[in-house]
Design a protein around this motif. Structure first.
Motif: not given
Length: 179
Positions: A111-117, A121-122, A125-128, A164-167
């Protein structure tokens, strides 16, 4: 851990058909963290929570048309083997969680490489990560004899939290840039 662990043994018989009855008992024992000593004989280190759970399962087995006996036992010999088996079962669970942590980190990297910010998505990922932590908490609650995989898995979860915090920071920055 020494060989002086006292064990609770559940020895049971249930009808062979329907097979879902056996699967139900197996799932319950697995959720408790029990190990099989032999076919239809499962063991847990003794404590009051394990005793309550096994007494309840014994009653359920009776309702399923089976029979069960709950025993307290000390190993005369082979106690180290029981402890080793019990810890190996916990380590298998820790290994699976650590594997899922690697998958989680790979997803964050993707997600970071695709810049899917995005916030969605957050949130996903938090749920996961919340699910992984919950699973870890369940395993550590069963890990009463000191399995070796606990610390490595805890570190993997810390790495996931950091990622996750960086994301999240990147999501917030993208939100601010777009405002």
């Amino acid at each position: 851990m020494s060989e002086s662990v006292t064990w609770l043994l559940l020895a049971y018989r249930i009808p062979s058909e329907p097979s879902r009855l056996r699967a139900t008992v197996w799932r319950r024992l697995k959720a408790l963290g029990a190990i099989y000593v032999q076919n239809s004989v499962a063991a847990l280190p003794e404590d009051s929570a394990a005793e309550r759970a096994l007494r309840a399962l014994r009653a359920e087995i009776g309702q399923l048309g089976g029979t069960a006996q709950l025993l307290r036992a000390d190993a005369l010999v082979g106690g180290a083997d029981l402890v080793s088996s019990y810890n190996a079962a916990r380590d298998e669970e820790y290994t699976e969680i650590a594997s899922r942590c690697r998958d989680f980190l790979a997803e964050i990297d993707k997600e970071t490489a695709e810049q899917h910010f995005t916030y969605s998505e957050l949130e996903e990922n938090d749920e996961d990560l919340t699910k992984l932590r919950s699973w870890f908490d369940k395993v550590t609650a069963r890990d009463r004899l000191g399995a070796s995989g606990r610390d490595t898995t805890a570190k993997a979860l810390e790495d996931c939290t950091a990622a996750l915090n960086v994301f999240a920071d990147a999501v917030y920055a993208a939100d601010t840039d777009g405002a």
